[in-house]
Scaffold this motif. Structure first.
Motif, PDB file in Angstrom:
ATOM      1  N   ALA A  32      -4.796   1.865   3.659  1.00 14.13           N
ATOM      2  CA  ALA A  32      -5.572   2.962   3.099  1.00 14.13           C
ATOM      3  C   ALA A  32      -5.039   3.394   1.741  1.00 14.13           C
ATOM      4  CB  ALA A  32      -5.589   4.150   4.059  1.00 14.13           C
ATOM      5  N   SER A  33      -3.759   3.109   1.482  1.00 12.81           N
ATOM      6  CA  SER A  33      -3.146   3.598   0.253  1.00 12.81           C
ATOM      7  C   SER A  33      -1.950   2.735  -0.133  1.00 12.81           C
ATOM      8  CB  SER A  33      -2.669   5.044   0.448  1.00 12.81           C
ATOM      9  OG  SER A  33      -1.603   5.074   1.386  1.00 12.81           O
ATOM     10  N   GLU A  34      -1.528   2.901  -1.374  1.00 12.68           N
ATOM     11  CA  GLU A  34      -0.310   2.224  -1.821  1.00 12.68           C
ATOM     12  C   GLU A  34       0.904   2.792  -1.083  1.00 12.68           C
ATOM     13  OE1 GLU A  34      -0.187   2.237  -6.120  1.00 12.68           O
ATOM     14  OE2 GLU A  34      -2.076   1.115  -6.228  1.00 12.68           O
ATOM     15  N   ALA A  35       0.841   4.067  -0.703  1.00  8.81           N
ATOM     16  CA  ALA A  35       1.929   4.678   0.067  1.00  8.81           C
ATOM     17  C   ALA A  35       2.072   3.996   1.427  1.00  8.81           C
ATOM     18  CB  ALA A  35       1.694   6.178   0.233  1.00  8.81           C
ATOM     19  N   ASP A  36       0.936   3.666   2.062  1.00 12.82           N
ATOM     20  CA  ASP A  36       1.000   2.951   3.348  1.00 12.82           C
ATOM     21  C   ASP A  36       1.601   1.566   3.164  1.00 12.82           C
ATOM     22  OD1 ASP A  36      -0.096   5.118   4.647  1.00 12.82           O
ATOM     23  OD2 ASP A  36      -2.040   4.179   5.021  1.00 12.82           O
ATOM     24  N   ARG A  37       1.206   0.866   2.103  1.00 11.72           N
ATOM     25  CA  ARG A  37       1.798  -0.445   1.823  1.00 11.72           C
ATOM     26  C   ARG A  37       3.292  -0.310   1.572  1.00 11.72           C
ATOM     27  NH1 ARG A  37      -0.163  -3.259  -3.472  1.00 11.72           N
ATOM     28  NH2 ARG A  37       0.933  -1.429  -4.240  1.00 11.72           N
ATOM     29  N   ALA A  38       3.687   0.773   0.911  1.00 13.45           N
ATOM     30  CA  ALA A  38       5.105   1.002   0.611  1.00 13.45           C
ATOM     31  C   ALA A  38       5.915   1.241   1.882  1.00 13.45           C
ATOM     32  CB  ALA A  38       5.258   2.179  -0.354  1.00 13.45           C
ATOM     33  N   VAL A  39       5.279   1.728   2.933  1.00 16.73           N
ATOM     34  CA  VAL A  39       5.952   1.856   4.237  1.00 16.73           C
ATOM     35  C   VAL A  39       6.079   0.479   4.889  1.00 16.73           C
ATOM     36  CG1 VAL A  39       5.734   2.782   6.586  1.00 16.73           C
ATOM     37  CG2 VAL A  39       5.233   4.250   4.608  1.00 16.73           C
ATOM     38  N   TYR A  40       5.014  -0.309   4.809  1.00 13.01           N
ATOM     39  CA  TYR A  40       4.957  -1.633   5.432  1.00 13.01           C
ATOM     40  C   TYR A  40       5.993  -2.603   4.871  1.00 13.01           C
ATOM     41  CZ  TYR A  40       3.131  -6.432   5.848  1.00 13.01           C
ATOM     42  OH  TYR A  40       3.004  -7.782   6.043  1.00 13.01           O
ATOM     43  N   LEU A  41       6.076  -2.689   3.550  1.00 14.77           N
ATOM     44  CA  LEU A  41       6.899  -3.735   2.929  1.00 14.77           C
ATOM     45  C   LEU A  41       8.355  -3.725   3.398  1.00 14.77           C
ATOM     46  CD1 LEU A  41       5.355  -3.785  -0.650  1.00 14.77           C
ATOM     47  CD2 LEU A  41       5.085  -5.503   1.145  1.00 14.77           C
ATOM     48  N   PRO A  42       9.056  -2.575   3.415  1.00 12.51           N
ATOM     49  CA  PRO A  42      10.449  -2.593   3.869  1.00 12.51           C
ATOM     50  C   PRO A  42      10.605  -2.276   5.364  1.00 12.51           C
ATOM     51  CG  PRO A  42       9.991  -0.472   2.892  1.00 12.51           C
ATOM     52  CD  PRO A  42       8.724  -1.305   2.762  1.00 12.51           C
TER      53      PRO A  42
END
Length: 108
Positions: A71-81
């Motif tokens: 939904a957001s770049e913030a969600d992707r930022a949680v996923y990556l690490p």
């Protein structure tokens, strides 16, 4: 008709080329581990995957495509690490020759 920013989603496209000699069983181990991520990481809003069947011959050896939606770049930022994403990387690592990742905001 204009698309509102709330209609857009962030796509994360991942393609794998496995090392020569990777068996079907080893590739399935990777597939199964990746398929578990949406149950482990709530920020993944959508998930699809499949193997290449294009007759064009432009795959450059990439066989597997995984398609995640955020939904957001913030969600992707949680996923990556995320620890479960990192654990998946350890399952994949011994078999991976190349990876290609493309992220984009959807447009209509």
């Amino acid at each position: 008709m204009a698309q509102s920013s709330s209609d857009k989603v962030l796509r994360h496209v991942v393609l794998f080329k496995f090392k020569d000699g990777t068996t079907a069983e080893q590739a399935k181990k990777v597939e199964d581990a990746f398929r578990k991520l949406p149950t482990q990481i709530k920020e993944i809003k959508g998930f699809e995957w499949g193997t290449n069947n294009s007759p064009e011959g432009h795959d450059q050896g990439f066989t597997h495509c995984f398609f995640l939606t955020f939904a957001s770049e913030a969600d992707r930022a949680v996923y990556l690490p995320h620890p479960d994403h990192k654990a998946f990387g350890k399952v994949l690592g011994p078999y991976l020759d190349k990876v290609l990742v493309v992220d984009y905001w959807t447009q209509k």
